[in-house]
Design a protein around this motif. Structure first.
Motif, PDB file in Angstrom:
ATOM      1  N   GLY A 224       7.545   3.685 -10.306  1.00  0.00           N
ATOM      2  CA  GLY A 224       7.605   3.275 -11.711  1.00  0.00           C
ATOM      3  C   GLY A 224       6.886   1.971 -11.988  1.00  0.00           C
ATOM      4  O   GLY A 224       7.128   1.328 -13.005  1.00  0.00           O
ATOM      5  N   GLY A 225       5.991   1.573 -11.086  1.00  0.00           N
ATOM      6  CA  GLY A 225       5.276   0.308 -11.253  1.00  0.00           C
ATOM      7  C   GLY A 225       4.484   0.217 -12.537  1.00  0.00           C
ATOM      8  O   GLY A 225       4.159  -0.865 -13.013  1.00  0.00           O
ATOM      9  N   GLU A 226       4.183   1.390 -13.128  1.00  0.00           N
ATOM     10  CA  GLU A 226       3.363   1.375 -14.338  1.00  0.00           C
ATOM     11  C   GLU A 226       4.186   1.048 -15.582  1.00  0.00           C
ATOM     12  O   GLU A 226       3.631   0.789 -16.648  1.00  0.00           O
ATOM     13  N   THR A 227       5.507   1.020 -15.450  1.00  0.00           N
ATOM     14  CA  THR A 227       6.371   0.692 -16.584  1.00  0.00           C
ATOM     15  C   THR A 227       5.984  -0.681 -17.143  1.00  0.00           C
ATOM     16  O   THR A 227       5.826  -1.635 -16.398  1.00  0.00           O
ATOM     17  N   ALA A 228       5.855  -0.751 -18.466  1.00  0.00           N
ATOM     18  CA  ALA A 228       5.341  -1.989 -19.057  1.00  0.00           C
ATOM     19  C   ALA A 228       6.456  -2.883 -19.577  1.00  0.00           C
ATOM     20  O   ALA A 228       7.444  -2.416 -20.131  1.00  0.00           O
ATOM     21  N   LEU A 229       6.279  -4.185 -19.361  1.00  0.00           N
ATOM     22  CA  LEU A 229       7.233  -5.179 -19.829  1.00  0.00           C
ATOM     23  C   LEU A 229       6.463  -6.376 -20.374  1.00  0.00           C
ATOM     24  O   LEU A 229       5.377  -6.692 -19.907  1.00  0.00           O
ATOM     25  N   ASP A 230       7.065  -7.052 -21.331  1.00  0.00           N
ATOM     26  CA  ASP A 230       6.486  -8.283 -21.856  1.00  0.00           C
ATOM     27  C   ASP A 230       6.289  -9.275 -20.714  1.00  0.00           C
ATOM     28  O   ASP A 230       7.167  -9.448 -19.878  1.00  0.00           O
ATOM     29  N   LYS A 231       5.144  -9.929 -20.714  1.00  0.00           N
ATOM     30  CA  LYS A 231       4.859 -10.884 -19.651  1.00  0.00           C
ATOM     31  C   LYS A 231       5.944 -11.952 -19.563  1.00  0.00           C
ATOM     32  O   LYS A 231       6.311 -12.401 -18.473  1.00  0.00           O
ATOM     33  N   ALA A 232       6.476 -12.352 -20.718  1.00  0.00           N
ATOM     34  CA  ALA A 232       7.499 -13.400 -20.719  1.00  0.00           C
ATOM     35  C   ALA A 232       8.754 -12.941 -19.979  1.00  0.00           C
ATOM     36  O   ALA A 232       9.418 -13.734 -19.318  1.00  0.00           O
ATOM     37  N   VAL A 233       9.070 -11.650 -20.082  1.00  0.00           N
ATOM     38  CA  VAL A 233      10.228 -11.118 -19.355  1.00  0.00           C
ATOM     39  C   VAL A 233       9.888 -11.030 -17.866  1.00  0.00           C
ATOM     40  O   VAL A 233      10.652 -11.460 -17.007  1.00  0.00           O
TER      41      VAL A 233
ATOM     42  N   ALA B 274       0.811  -1.211   0.000  1.00  0.00           N
ATOM     43  CA  ALA B 274       0.000   0.000   0.000  1.00  0.00           C
ATOM     44  C   ALA B 274       0.845   1.262   0.000  1.00  0.00           C
ATOM     45  O   ALA B 274       1.801   1.373   0.759  1.00  0.00           O
ATOM     46  N   SER B 275       0.517   2.169  -0.881  1.00  0.00           N
ATOM     47  CA  SER B 275       1.109   3.497  -0.887  1.00  0.00           C
ATOM     48  C   SER B 275       0.191   4.350  -1.746  1.00  0.00           C
ATOM     49  O   SER B 275      -0.604   3.817  -2.498  1.00  0.00           O
ATOM     50  N   PRO B 276       0.294   5.670  -1.606  1.00  0.00           N
ATOM     51  CA  PRO B 276      -0.589   6.512  -2.419  1.00  0.00           C
ATOM     52  C   PRO B 276      -0.330   6.344  -3.910  1.00  0.00           C
ATOM     53  O   PRO B 276      -1.179   6.658  -4.729  1.00  0.00           O
ATOM     54  N   GLU B 277       0.866   5.819  -4.268  1.00  0.00           N
ATOM     55  CA  GLU B 277       1.193   5.682  -5.691  1.00  0.00           C
ATOM     56  C   GLU B 277       0.848   4.305  -6.235  1.00  0.00           C
ATOM     57  O   GLU B 277       1.253   3.957  -7.340  1.00  0.00           O
ATOM     58  N   LEU B 278       0.149   3.515  -5.448  1.00  0.00           N
ATOM     59  CA  LEU B 278      -0.201   2.161  -5.874  1.00  0.00           C
ATOM     60  C   LEU B 278      -0.838   2.185  -7.264  1.00  0.00           C
ATOM     61  O   LEU B 278      -1.725   2.974  -7.535  1.00  0.00           O
ATOM     62  N   ASP B 279      -0.351   1.298  -8.120  1.00  0.00           N
ATOM     63  CA  ASP B 279      -0.865   1.231  -9.477  1.00  0.00           C
ATOM     64  C   ASP B 279      -2.310   0.733  -9.472  1.00  0.00           C
ATOM     65  O   ASP B 279      -2.584  -0.355  -8.963  1.00  0.00           O
ATOM     66  N   PRO B 280      -3.247   1.525  -9.999  1.00  0.00           N
ATOM     67  CA  PRO B 280      -4.645   1.107  -9.928  1.00  0.00           C
ATOM     68  C   PRO B 280      -5.038   0.045 -10.969  1.00  0.00           C
ATOM     69  O   PRO B 280      -6.083  -0.574 -10.849  1.00  0.00           O
ATOM     70  N   ALA B 281      -4.173  -0.172 -11.971  1.00  0.00           N
ATOM     71  CA  ALA B 281      -4.594  -1.011 -13.100  1.00  0.00           C
ATOM     72  C   ALA B 281      -4.995  -2.438 -12.712  1.00  0.00           C
ATOM     73  O   ALA B 281      -6.056  -2.907 -13.133  1.00  0.00           O
TER      74      ALA B 281
END
Lengths: 133, 551
Positions: free
Chosen positions: B263-272, B112-119
């Motif tokens: 930076g939790g919203e940074t996107a990466l391929d699921k395989a990576v 938990a943090s205020p910056e928690l990624d909502p996605a």
């Protein structure tokens, strides 16, 4: 004489939040009693007729908020002490059930410190008007 | 900053302390429910208990302004409410939904943090909504509707979620295979076009063919990027479990730790992402267990008793970097030096940075070094190997008494890699373009032999140039200078690789290596080229690493 309040809530986190709120502004210096469940809360209420306001959580194990109110009503325990029922949903059903057993007002989570301050102001007015009457 | 937004922001730790066990109990109860339902037990008691806990989590999360946890708890409460009324709906699918939600809730509350990624929460809430709408006999209650309306405008994603289809990741892989075939056919067309051009010369029809092939390539590129986007997940899906891990390790080690994740919203391929969890886990738990000092030691050193660990992800020029840093004691270079010497390595002239880098060398990273090397060695060679296998690099910086930082740089995807195709002894190889700095014509007079190694001037520096045949171990390796060299880079390292021909650039679809073949040291995978031939993909990081050790 300093004012006193009673918080009945099973969440330690909520106790912390109330502590924060009751340490600010004109609430600073007031006495706050804390109970961790309905049973304990009812006992504390019985010991403190001078309370300005009781903040009573609806959902608690052991004895929930509605049960506390129902028992107080049945035993005519200090009907002059206003009890605000604290709910998360604030569903109309809950409110109606609360009013039926003598809830004075409602406080819905999430609430802000200003909501508590407003409740306290209204509780003081109530006390003054009763005192005047 | 963030704490100011919520009047109770300072109580975040109290929130986690109170709600995380509740969330864990909820998660455990869902697992238990899944088991009960499988053996046809109704589990009504469990459902009731869970609902109470969810209600508390929801209320507390709302108070703290942790909207994702609030929403997931609320959705689970709704689902439990429905399942309580509808015993017939207690299916394996319903149980799987609850178990997934329980796991997510633990992650959200623990992290938990205020910056928690909502996605992830938004996606789960939508999943529950779809489930409740589709489940037989399920009617949306008034409170559900109200909640949905309130959520609506909060995020664009929520609005678009109505058009979301869930798809098995394997189907995305299958689509990628098809795209790969399309790319191969495209390369065949290009080759055919060139052959025709040589045979019949330029003409209107060939001009048209060229244009068509070009637009086909554009279409395939568009398809590729659309498909790649569908494979991307936010890094938070992996980072989300660390707050709990850090808490547990800190508790076990008697450390005080503040974890900061960004930076939790940074996107990466699921395989990576799937393969990144393990090495990150090593880095983070090492940072807590060995990087940070005990509170008393920190206080003596004039530092805050609470150690600080940062986990930062970011997109940097087409790659994703993840940095794990602590403000602990830093690496003990003298201990590393002593260990390296005991292993027979010549480190007399090594500077601190070179010594730091040795923590990735196996043998220097055995468990016995835990105490003397601040435990940095623990599993670090293994972690580094995984990162390298992903086409990534790992760097370390450290300052005595001030802390250590590991920086991972990873490709966004593993599936398609833009590569330079080269020929060595009539075999073709792919070199990922992200590791290619330049291709150069090899002039015999420009390459000198020093200590049996080719050395040349490149952009003002001296770099080693190795024969690809020797590196790859092909039989005909020693036959004079090949005509070109490819300057390969990884992190700060670079080296030239002499090859026979440069074929061109191509998007290749990476196929894994048959595990039965063992792990070759210089090849990371294979691909199929335009002419149907199989080509090996060079593992540049390993080649450069090997070079470093030879030196």
């Amino acid at each position: 004489m300093p004012e006193s309040f009673l918080v009945i809530d099973d969440s330690k986190l909520l106790h912390q939040m109330y502590r924060l709120i009751f340490s600010q502004g004109d609430l600073a210096g007031s006495t706050v009693h804390y109970a961790a469940n309905g049973r304990e809360g009812y006992a504390m209420l019985a010991a403190h007729p001078e309370l300005t306001l009781v903040l009573l959580d609806l959902n608690m194990p052991e004895m929930n908020g509605l049960e506390v109110l129902a028992r107080r009503q049945a035993e005519h325990l200090y009907p002059h002490v206003p009890v605000a029922l604290v709910t998360t949903e604030g569903s109309e059903e809950d409110e109606a059930r609360g009013r039926a057993v003598g809830a004075w007002d409602y406080l819905r989570k999430p609430f802000q410190p200003s909501d508590i301050q407003a409740l306290v102001r209204r509780a003081r007015e109530l006390r003054r008007s009763r005192g005047a009457a | 900053m963030t704490a100011g937004e919520n009047p109770f922001g300072d109580l975040l730790q109290d929130y986690i302390v109170e709600c995380l066990p509740l969330a864990e109990q909820v998660g455990d109860a869902f697992v238990e429910l899944e088991r009960s339902w499988r053996s046809d037990e109704p589990g009504d008691d469990l459902l009731t208990t869970v609902k109470g806990r969810l209600h508390t989590i929801k209320g507390n999360s709302a108070m703290m302004g942790i909207a994702p946890a609030r929403d997931v708890a609320h959705a689970l409460e709704d689902a439990c409410g429905f399942l309580g009324r509808a015993p017939d709906a207690r299916t394996a699918d319903a149980a799987a939904l609850l178990v997934a939600g329980g796991g997510l809730l633990v992650e959200l509350v623990g992290g938990a943090s205020p910056e928690l990624d909502p996605a992830p929460a938004t996606a789960f809430v939508e999943r529950v909504r779809v489930y409740l709408t589709a489940a037989p006999g399920a009617a949306t209650t008034g409170s559900d509707r109200r909640q949905t309306e309130r959520r609506g405008p909060r995020s664009d994603e929520g609005g678009a979620a109505g058009n979301t289809v869930r798809i098995d990741f394997r189907r995305l892989d299958a689509m990628l295979e098809v795209l790969g075939e399309g790319l191969i056919q495209h390369s065949s067309l290009v080759e055919l076009y060139r052959r025709l051009l040589r045979k019949v010369g330029a003409g209107v029809e060939l001009e048209e063919l060229d244009q068509t092939v070009l637009s086909l390539q554009k279409t395939l590129t568009r398809l590729e990027s659309t498909l790649m986007e569908a494979r991307l997940l936010p890094v938070s899906t992996v980072l989300g479990r660390f707050p709990r891990l850090v808490r547990d390790v800190a508790h076990a080690e008697g450390k005080k730790v503040r974890l900061e994740v960004s930076g939790g919203e940074t996107a990466l391929d699921k395989a990576v992402l799937d393969r990144l969890g393990e090495p990150l886990l090593h880095l983070v738990s090492n940072a807590v267990a060995h990087g940070l000092e005990h509170p008393e030691e920190r206080t003596r050193a004039g530092k805050p008793a609470e150690g600080h660990i940062r986990l930062r992800a970011a997109s940097v020029s087409g790659r994703v970097t993840i940095r794990v840093s602590d403000d602990g004691r830093g690496l003990d270079v003298e201990a590393i030096r002593a260990k390296a010497e005991s292993l027979g390595l010549d480190v007399r002239n090594a500077d601190d940075a070179q010594l730091h880098h040795l923590v990735f060398v196996s043998g220097l990273s055995t468990a016995e070094r835990v105490t003397t090397l601040s435990g940095r060695g623990l599993g670090l060679d293994v972690a580094a190997n995984v990162i390298h296998a992903l086409g990534g690099t790992i760097e370390v910086e450290s300052r005595k008494g001030q802390g250590t930082a590991f920086t991972l740089s990873l490709p966004v995807t593993l599936a398609i890699v833009r590569s330079l195709i080269v020929e060595v002894d009539r075999e073709r190889y792919a070199v990922p373009l992200s590791h290619v700095a330049e291709t150069v014509r090899a002039e015999p007079e420009a390459i000198r032999q020093i200590n049996n190694q080719g050395v040349t001037q490149w952009r003002g520096d001296l770099i080693h140039v190795a024969d690809a045949g020797a590196v790859l171990g092909t039989p005909e390796s020693s036959r004079g200078l090949r005509p070109f060299y490819v300057v390969m880079t990884a992190g700060a390292k670079r080296r030239g690789l002499l090859v026979d021909r440069l074929i061109g650039h191509q998007d290749i679809v990476v196929k894994g290596l048959d595990p039965a073949l063992g792990r070759p040291t210089v090849v990371s995978g294979t691909t199929i080229l335009g002419d149907g031939r199989v080509a090996c993909i060079l593992d540049v990081v390993r080649i450069l690493d090997g070079a470093a050790h030879v030196n």
